[in-house]
Design a protein around this motif. Structure first.
Motif, PDB file in Angstrom:
ATOM      1  N   ARG A   1       0.924  -1.286   0.100  1.00 40.45           N
ATOM      2  CA  ARG A   1      -0.136  -0.013  -0.009  1.00 40.45           C
ATOM      3  C   ARG A   1       0.994   1.118   0.018  1.00 40.45           C
ATOM      4  NH1 ARG A   1      -3.182  -3.046   3.402  1.00 40.45           N
ATOM      5  NH2 ARG A   1      -2.082  -2.133   5.269  1.00 40.45           N
ATOM      6  N   ILE A   2       1.723   1.273   0.761  1.00 39.55           N
ATOM      7  CA  ILE A   2       2.750   2.396   0.816  1.00 39.55           C
ATOM      8  C   ILE A   2       3.482   2.636  -0.694  1.00 39.55           C
ATOM      9  CG2 ILE A   2       5.072   3.317   1.808  1.00 39.55           C
ATOM     10  CD1 ILE A   2       4.206   1.769   4.493  1.00 39.55           C
ATOM     11  N   LYS A   3       3.942   1.545  -1.141  1.00 41.57           N
ATOM     12  CA  LYS A   3       4.523   1.360  -2.630  1.00 41.57           C
ATOM     13  C   LYS A   3       3.488   2.054  -3.549  1.00 41.57           C
ATOM     14  CE  LYS A   3       6.600  -1.462  -5.889  1.00 41.57           C
ATOM     15  NZ  LYS A   3       7.022  -3.014  -6.350  1.00 41.57           N
ATOM     16  N   THR A   4       2.347   1.660  -3.518  1.00 42.60           N
ATOM     17  CA  THR A   4       1.569   2.096  -4.624  1.00 42.60           C
ATOM     18  C   THR A   4       0.736   3.314  -4.184  1.00 42.60           C
ATOM     19  OG1 THR A   4      -0.355   0.918  -3.586  1.00 42.60           O
ATOM     20  CG2 THR A   4       0.780  -0.310  -5.682  1.00 42.60           C
ATOM     21  N   GLY A   5       0.721   3.754  -3.136  1.00 42.64           N
ATOM     22  CA  GLY A   5       0.176   5.009  -2.716  1.00 42.64           C
ATOM     23  C   GLY A   5       1.223   6.291  -2.450  1.00 42.64           C
ATOM     24  N   TYR A   6       1.885   6.108  -1.520  1.00 41.55           N
ATOM     25  CA  TYR A   6       2.937   7.091  -1.005  1.00 41.55           C
ATOM     26  C   TYR A   6       4.160   7.345  -1.986  1.00 41.55           C
ATOM     27  CZ  TYR A   6       6.322   9.928   1.281  1.00 41.55           C
ATOM     28  OH  TYR A   6       7.443  10.923   1.804  1.00 41.55           O
TER      29      TYR A   6
ATOM     30  N   SER B   1       4.529   5.829  -5.218  1.00 36.67           N
ATOM     31  CA  SER B   1       4.179   6.157  -6.510  1.00 36.67           C
ATOM     32  C   SER B   1       3.380   7.372  -6.651  1.00 36.67           C
ATOM     33  CB  SER B   1       3.157   4.969  -6.892  1.00 36.67           C
ATOM     34  OG  SER B   1       2.739   5.240  -8.221  1.00 36.67           O
ATOM     35  N   LYS B   2       2.329   7.797  -5.720  1.00 34.89           N
ATOM     36  CA  LYS B   2       1.750   9.114  -6.100  1.00 34.89           C
ATOM     37  C   LYS B   2       2.389  10.103  -5.373  1.00 34.89           C
ATOM     38  CE  LYS B   2      -2.773   6.457  -6.341  1.00 34.89           C
ATOM     39  NZ  LYS B   2      -3.847   5.920  -5.547  1.00 34.89           N
ATOM     40  N   THR B   3       2.850  10.196  -4.591  1.00 37.39           N
ATOM     41  CA  THR B   3       3.572  11.411  -3.952  1.00 37.39           C
ATOM     42  C   THR B   3       4.979  11.529  -4.326  1.00 37.39           C
ATOM     43  OG1 THR B   3       1.978  11.118  -1.804  1.00 37.39           O
ATOM     44  CG2 THR B   3       4.003  12.486  -1.707  1.00 37.39           C
ATOM     45  N   LEU B   4       5.629  10.468  -4.187  1.00 38.75           N
ATOM     46  CA  LEU B   4       7.207  10.574  -4.550  1.00 38.75           C
ATOM     47  C   LEU B   4       7.536  10.383  -6.154  1.00 38.75           C
ATOM     48  CD1 LEU B   4       8.722   9.042  -1.597  1.00 38.75           C
ATOM     49  CD2 LEU B   4       8.279  11.324  -1.942  1.00 38.75           C
ATOM     50  N   ASP B   5       6.372   9.805  -6.882  1.00 37.38           N
ATOM     51  CA  ASP B   5       6.462   9.658  -8.147  1.00 37.38           C
ATOM     52  C   ASP B   5       7.692   8.599  -8.680  1.00 37.38           C
ATOM     53  OD1 ASP B   5       5.415  10.108 -10.885  1.00 37.38           O
ATOM     54  OD2 ASP B   5       7.103  11.569 -11.177  1.00 37.38           O
ATOM     55  N   LEU B   6       7.573   7.785  -7.815  1.00 37.94           N
ATOM     56  CA  LEU B   6       8.825   6.880  -8.048  1.00 37.94           C
ATOM     57  C   LEU B   6       8.345   5.434  -8.756  1.00 37.94           C
ATOM     58  CD1 LEU B   6      10.036   6.109  -4.477  1.00 37.94           C
ATOM     59  CD2 LEU B   6      10.916   7.912  -6.124  1.00 37.94           C
ATOM     60  N   SER B   7       9.283   4.833  -9.759  1.00 41.92           N
ATOM     61  CA  SER B   7       8.702   3.783 -10.464  1.00 41.92           C
ATOM     62  C   SER B   7       8.829   2.569  -9.398  1.00 41.92           C
ATOM     63  CB  SER B   7      10.017   3.514 -11.356  1.00 41.92           C
ATOM     64  OG  SER B   7      11.268   2.993 -10.842  1.00 41.92           O
ATOM     65  N   SER B   8       8.321   1.491  -9.780  1.00 42.44           N
ATOM     66  CA  SER B   8       8.194   0.284  -8.889  1.00 42.44           C
ATOM     67  C   SER B   8       9.619  -0.279  -8.465  1.00 42.44           C
ATOM     68  CB  SER B   8       7.587  -0.940  -9.652  1.00 42.44           C
ATOM     69  OG  SER B   8       7.483  -2.176  -8.805  1.00 42.44           O
ATOM     70  N   GLU B   9      10.569  -0.174  -9.297  1.00 43.33           N
ATOM     71  CA  GLU B   9      12.130  -0.531  -8.921  1.00 43.33           C
ATOM     72  C   GLU B   9      12.463   0.475  -7.837  1.00 43.33           C
ATOM     73  OE1 GLU B   9      11.267  -0.170 -12.129  1.00 43.33           O
ATOM     74  OE2 GLU B   9      10.605  -2.061 -12.140  1.00 43.33           O
ATOM     75  N   GLU B  10      12.351   1.803  -8.092  1.00 43.35           N
ATOM     76  CA  GLU B  10      12.850   2.746  -7.216  1.00 43.35           C
ATOM     77  C   GLU B  10      12.288   2.640  -5.849  1.00 43.35           C
ATOM     78  OE1 GLU B  10      13.421   6.701 -10.218  1.00 43.35           O
ATOM     79  OE2 GLU B  10      11.730   6.204  -9.635  1.00 43.35           O
TER      80      GLU B  10
ATOM     81  N   ASP C   1      10.944   0.046  -4.606  1.00 39.26           N
ATOM     82  CA  ASP C   1      11.529  -1.350  -3.744  1.00 39.26           C
ATOM     83  C   ASP C   1      12.969  -1.000  -3.094  1.00 39.26           C
ATOM     84  OD1 ASP C   1       9.150  -2.963  -4.458  1.00 39.26           O
ATOM     85  OD2 ASP C   1      10.160  -3.639  -6.171  1.00 39.26           O
ATOM     86  N   LYS C   2      13.633  -0.524  -3.798  1.00 37.75           N
ATOM     87  CA  LYS C   2      15.058   0.010  -3.504  1.00 37.75           C
ATOM     88  C   LYS C   2      14.830   0.890  -2.023  1.00 37.75           C
ATOM     89  CE  LYS C   2      19.304   2.037  -4.862  1.00 37.75           C
ATOM     90  NZ  LYS C   2      20.251   2.408  -6.015  1.00 37.75           N
TER      91      LYS C   2
END
Length: 104
Positions: free
Chosen positions: A49-54, A56-65, A67-68
């Motif tokens: 949820r943090i990955k797909t919410g915060y 992705s949406k707030t920090l504009d990170l790719s999935s790989e970014e 995860d890292k």
């Protein structure tokens, strides 16, 4: 806000106070409940949820970014059994070099 800033200072010598304040405002109601004010870093569903919410949406990170950054923050906070959500999110922004997305 001061209790959140003090918690961030456990991990960052000179945190960006504007970023902490922005996070407190962003998280709002989630901080009112002890259960939602902490991150369960061992719960894969919560991290997703943090990955797909915060991330992705707030920090504009790719999935790989994302995860890292999540792996780095979980490792950094591994000794803290109650991971403050504000600190966790702050460290995610820092680990992903996305602090500018929180506060100028």
């Amino acid at each position: 806000m001061s209790k959140y800033l003090e918690n961030v200072k456990k991990y960052v010598d000179s945190p960006n106070e504007n970023a902490v304040e922005a996070l407190v405002g962003h998280l709002g109601l989630a901080l009112e409940s002890r259960d939602s004010a902490v991150v369960a870093a061992t719960d894969d569903e919560e991290l997703a949820r943090i990955k797909t919410g915060y991330c992705s949406k707030t920090l504009d990170l790719s999935s790989e970014e994302a995860d890292k950054a999540l792996a780095a923050v979980c490792e950094k906070m591994k000794g803290d059994t109650a991971k403050c959500r504000v600190t966790f999110y702050y460290l995610l922004a820092e680990a992903s070099d996305s602090m500018d997305r929180l506060a100028a």
